[in-house]
Design a protein around this motif. Structure first.
Motif, PDB file in Angstrom:
ATOM      1  N   VAL A 180       2.874  -3.350  -1.564  1.00  0.00           N
ATOM      2  CA  VAL A 180       2.837  -2.883  -0.407  1.00  0.00           C
ATOM      3  C   VAL A 180       1.924  -2.625  -0.461  1.00  0.00           C
TER       4      VAL A 180
ATOM      5  N   THR B 157      -1.826  -3.353   0.090  1.00  0.00           N
ATOM      6  CA  THR B 157      -1.853  -3.656   1.724  1.00  0.00           C
ATOM      7  C   THR B 157      -1.875  -2.989   2.632  1.00  0.00           C
TER       8      THR B 157
ATOM      9  N   ARG C 147       2.975   0.015   9.058  1.00  0.00           N
ATOM     10  CA  ARG C 147       2.941  -1.458   8.831  1.00  0.00           C
ATOM     11  C   ARG C 147       4.069  -1.495   7.697  1.00  0.00           C
TER      12      ARG C 147
ATOM     13  N   LEU D 232       6.250  -4.340   6.293  1.00  0.00           N
ATOM     14  CA  LEU D 232       6.987  -5.035   5.107  1.00  0.00           C
ATOM     15  C   LEU D 232       8.162  -4.849   4.363  1.00  0.00           C
TER      16      LEU D 232
END
Ligand SMILES: [Fe+2]
Ligand SMILES: [Fe+2]
Length: 189
Positions: A46, A49, A142, A146
């Motif tokens: 995570v 990313t 984001r 996720l």
């Protein structure tokens, strides 16, 4: 909260997992090592990313120095990604798996330290606080997409709860963290 502080909070949560992994290793508790390794992989996936999609891609345009620091960061993320993939093909507890995890942890410690002492100060010098706060909101959004915990999931916790979790999770630097920093750093429990 600025993006650099939010990303540093991620680092400290992951450092807590590293400390617990080392303890499980000393106790020869393979079950706990495997469980912690899974959490470490999830957190790292995570974190890298959101860094790559939002933070790196936005700050690299700042200047040449930032561009170079981000290029180095991307290579370090690549190494982490390869090590995670290779570790997942091995059996938890076996010698090669332990060696892989040891090298992964060393790499991430180096990388996170470099971000905090080199990249993040450069970013704070080059971008306005407002920009970095907007960036933090995009990072959080984001993260939520996720499926990772975000600050909003922890707002209901008292400072006492947060301190307790930070202690259980062996978060480094927890003694000097304020409520906002604790909120960003602890896992919801
Ligand atoms: Fe990174
Ligand atoms: Fe990072």
């Amino acid at each position: 909260m600025e993006s650099t502080a939010l990303l540093t909070a991620d680092h400290n949560r992951i450092r807590g997992l590293f400390a617990r992994f080392h303890e499980a290793q000393e106790a020869e508790n393979v079950g706990a090592m495997a469980d912690l390794a899974e959490r470490i992989f999830r957190e790292l996936r995570v974190h890298t990313t959101i860094e790559e999609e939002i933070f790196y891609s936005e700050v690299r345009r700042g200047d040449d120095e930032l561009e170079d620091a981000v290029a180095e960061g991307l290579e370090e993320h690549h190494v982490v990604d390869v090590l995670i993939g290779e570790a997942e093909d091995l059996t938890p507890g076996e010698e090669a798996w332990v060696a892989k995890l040891t090298v992964l942890i060393e790499n991430v410690e180096h990388h996170a330290g470099e971000e905090e002492t080199e990249l993040f100060p450069l970013v704070r010098r080059s971008f306005a606080a407002d920009d970095l706060e907007g960036q933090a909101r995009r990072l959080e959004a984001r993260k939520a997409q996720l499926g990772a915990p975000v600050i909003a999931d922890k707002e209901h916790l008292s400072v006492e709860d947060l301190r307790q979790l930070a202690q259980e999770q062996e978060i480094p630097g927890r003694a000097s963290m304020n409520r906002e920093e604790l909120l960003a750093t602890v896992a919801p429990g």
